[in-house]
Design an enzyme around this catalytic site. Structure first.
Site, PDB file in Angstrom:
ATOM      1  N   LYS A  83       4.201   1.202  -1.495  1.00  0.00           N
ATOM      2  CA  LYS A  83       3.495   1.222  -0.214  1.00  0.00           C
ATOM      3  C   LYS A  83       4.191   2.155   0.773  1.00  0.00           C
ATOM      4  O   LYS A  83       5.416   2.152   0.902  1.00  0.00           O
ATOM      5  CB  LYS A  83       3.436  -0.199   0.354  1.00  0.00           C
ATOM      6  CG  LYS A  83       2.656  -0.334   1.657  1.00  0.00           C
ATOM      7  CD  LYS A  83       2.627  -1.791   2.105  1.00  0.00           C
ATOM      8  CE  LYS A  83       1.867  -1.968   3.407  1.00  0.00           C
ATOM      9  NZ  LYS A  83       1.822  -3.387   3.840  1.00  0.00           N
ATOM     10  N   SER A 158      -2.647  -5.068   4.832  1.00  0.00           N
ATOM     11  CA  SER A 158      -2.350  -3.666   5.010  1.00  0.00           C
ATOM     12  C   SER A 158      -1.907  -2.961   3.729  1.00  0.00           C
ATOM     13  O   SER A 158      -1.780  -1.731   3.707  1.00  0.00           O
ATOM     14  CB  SER A 158      -1.265  -3.502   6.079  1.00  0.00           C
ATOM     15  OG  SER A 158      -0.043  -4.094   5.661  1.00  0.00           O
ATOM     16  N   SER A 182      -0.673  -9.323   4.287  1.00  0.00           N
ATOM     17  CA  SER A 182      -0.893  -7.938   3.865  1.00  0.00           C
ATOM     18  C   SER A 182      -0.703  -7.683   2.381  1.00  0.00           C
ATOM     19  O   SER A 182      -1.108  -6.636   1.885  1.00  0.00           O
ATOM     20  CB  SER A 182       0.014  -6.993   4.662  1.00  0.00           C
ATOM     21  OG  SER A 182      -0.449  -6.872   5.984  1.00  0.00           O
TER      22      SER A 182
END
Length: 478
Positions: A83, A158, A182
């Site tokens: 990420k 996210s 997330s």
């Protein structure tokens, strides 16, 4: 196996094939790159890519597997997508923001460091909304990320890029971070597995390791792969004062769960839930019953105060950073939602209100704690709506779930409650699909620090439903 079958291999399956010399790390990575060139333009889940240097590392891993008697590392040659908010030494970490488009980190975060030392091959970064602020994955620097199951819909956020990449067959393993869901929100929306460990179980870097609501963890296509990653990343780290001393060894093979006691709630007593989410959850509970578990509905007695008081923490501890960047003449580089969060943080009444979120968490545990004391795990939906559209407005004043007007940012997820209860391990696993083809999911919540019991329940459930991506008929059509 054809190219797509290779791309959807689990890490545990790929490692077995590597050791038998039936597949090489180069073949696996090249298959992923080939598929990414065709599929990524449709979903837009990759940020920076390091294909050439990753191929060089794959060739080195291949040579180690070819040597008789050579010792290989636990993740030797396994492709990993990270990420774009977690630090990787020598690479830029943009946090989904134009403000940091040229920011290069000197060291890796502890979780990433451990995965690399275990032999994982980082070949790409995955997209995130600016500063991980939203349940949608759209930013000015990377654009809009879409759900592989139906590109009209979003992958959640996210860690939406990681969720989409796994569902689309573009990586073998991925990482995520979770301050309000997330990891679990995109895991549910994309039909994969996502684990929020107790805070401190996985060491982290600043400022995340200072935030008790914040967690870093694995995102995978199988429960065994999530356990594999956790068994590598968990444990104390000399550079993270919040990392806990105890290291738990998680099971990777399913075992019988007859007699396991499972509590559940569909709505926490106050959350509107879409019919498809409810129906698929009840079907999942029937699977547990068939496995011999005792399943009981419980009433937690939670109310909307959870939402109101939980926001005091987010407004002050997380969103407050937006005001700093906004004040540094960066407003012209920020997304609309980041600027709105900055305005919310500035208008928050008082930093002293943070204590209200702690008091609320205590009240929540006064009912959940006794439930968990009398049961092995607690189950609830991950998202109360399958997903929101890729172009969703997180400030839409008319947004509804199950016919009720709700908060357009947090009203469609049931995850942040367990960031408030940060010591509970929570694993999201798929339950089926909505009419839109977008997946649905449940959260398996454990007693504080009892990660292994959560994985035991999930492994049995996964085996009973036959897994999720082994058959091409169970994959998105792209």
């Amino acid at each position: 196996m054809n190219n797509d079958d290779v791309c959807y291999l689990s890490a545990t399956e790929a490692l077995k094939l590597f050791k038998k010399r039936k597949l090489s790390p180069v073949e696996l990575l090249q298959s992923l790159i080939t598929r990414a060139e065709r599929v990524n333009p449709k979903v837009n889940c990759f940020a920076d890519r390091y294909f050439e240097e990753a191929l060089a590392r794959a060739r080195a891993a291949e040579s180690r597997y070819m040597k008789r008697g050579a010792r290989t590392r636990p993740l030797e040659g396994i492709p990993l997508a990270v990420k774009d908010v977690q630090r990787v030494a020598g690479k830029r970490t943009t946090q989904g923001s134009l403000i940091f488009k040229d920011w290069v980190d000197e060291h890796s975060d502890p979780m990433i460091e451990r995965l690399e030392k275990a032999g994982a091959n980082i070949f790409a970064r995955t997209t995130t909304p600016e500063f991980c602020l939203s349940g949608i994955t759209a930013s000015r620097i990377w654009g809009v990320t879409r759900n592989p199951w139906n590109t009209v819909w979003g992958p959640g956020g996210s860690s939406g890029g990681s969720g989409a990449a796994l569902a689309a067959g573009l990586t073998t393993l991925a990482t995520g971070t979770d301050i309000g869901g997330s990891i679990r929100i995109p895991a549910a929306a994309c039909g994969i597995v996502g684990f929020k460990p107790p805070h401190g179980r996985n060491p982290d870097g600043p400022p995340a390791n200072f935030d008790r609501f914040n967690h870093c963890g694995p995102m995978t296509r199988s429960v065994a792969d999530a356990a594999l990653m956790q068994n590598i990343t968990s444990g104390p780290h000399p550079l993270d004062h919040d990392s806990i001393r105890q290291k738990v060894r998680l099971p990777t093979e399913p075992a019988a769960i007859r007699g396991m006691k499972i509590a559940y709630s569909v709505d926490f007593g106050y959350v509107p839930v879409e019919d498809e989410v409810r129906r698929n959850m009840m079907a999942a509970l029937d699977v547990f019953r068939k496995l011999g578990a005792e399943v009981e509905e419980v009433d937690l007695g939670w109310t909307g105060d959870v939402e109101r008081n939980g926001m005091h923490w987010y407004n002050t501890m997380h969103f407050g950073r937006m005001t700093v960047w906004q004040q540094k003449q960066n407003a012209d580089l920020m997304t609309d939602y980041a600027l709105k969060f900055a305005d919310i943080a500035k208008s928050s009444s008082n930093i002293d209100d943070v204590h209200k979120s702690w008091e609320q968490a205590h009240r929540m545990y006064q009912t959940l704690g006794p439930v968990l004391a009398g049961h092995d795990v607690f189950i609830c939906p991950t998202n109360n709506a399958p997903a929101v559209r890729a172009d969703h407005d997180p400030y839409d004043p008319n947004f509804t779930v199950a016919g009720r007007k709700v908060d357009p940012e947090y009203g469609w997820v049931m995850t942040h409650q367990f960031n408030m209860l940060h010591n509970c391990p929570v694993l999201s696993v798929p339950t089926g699909h909505a009419a839109t083809a977008v997946p649905t999911a449940i959260q398996i919540v454990g007693r504080t620090w009892d990660d292994a019991r959560v994985f035991r329940a999930a492994l049995a459930y996964e085996k009973a439903v036959g897994g999720w991506y082994g058959d091409k008929r169970k994959r998105p059509v792209l």
